[in-house]
Write a protein that holds these residues in place. Sequence first.
Motif: not given
Length: 222
Positions: A31-45, A49-59
């Motif tokens: 349903v969405g994709e992003c490349e940094d942690g702050e955007k991930a929080v925004e897109m999660a809201q 999503p049911d599942v967030i596939l999260m990398d650790i080493g993000l800008p």
Amino acid sequence: MSIKVLLVEDHTMTRMGLQLVLEKVEDIEVVGECEDGEKAVEMAQNFTPDVILMDIGLPGIDGIEATKRIKDLKLDSNILVFTSRDNEQDVLAALSAGATAYIMKGANPDQLVSAIRAVNEGTAWLDPAIARIVLKNITQKSQQAKSETYKVSGKAGLAAGLTEREMEVLGLIVEGLSNSLIAERLFITRATAKAHVHSILQKLCVDDRTQAAVTAMKEGLV
């Protein structure tokens, strides 16, 4: 109903590869994709999503901090850490932040899809290499908890606060069953199964299903 997945990965090629793999799976929808942690929080809201596939080493903020912020929002999303980092500090930090599962980037597509499905059901999923780290930590915590918390030793002491139904649910957690499968096995609703699991975690003084299962086996509860 498809499992809604949000991809959080700063490497464009890796993110594109993940999307190509997941788009071929009938019961998964990216349903969405992003490349940094702050955007991930925004897109999660925005996408819940049911599942967030999260990398650790993000800008910006890393995946661990993003996981914590998302969990603090009380969203009904489970987080699957997908990373190349396998050091103990990152593993434990990610799980402590609220990640449900941890899988290495070397996993094959079938393993990734299985992990996503398990996480969607609320089942803890750990890469075998990561499981050894977690087991070591749980063992240490269990020994500390027994010395500081439990006043009665052995099976009776741990089981004292668990109801008969909770003991049944605990046995199914050890078998690796998800909340929906526990509900089917015991002829109860999924919400009731989830409530039993939550109560068990509290009574055993553990943070997640994996710790509950290990504690149950170590103490001979099942």
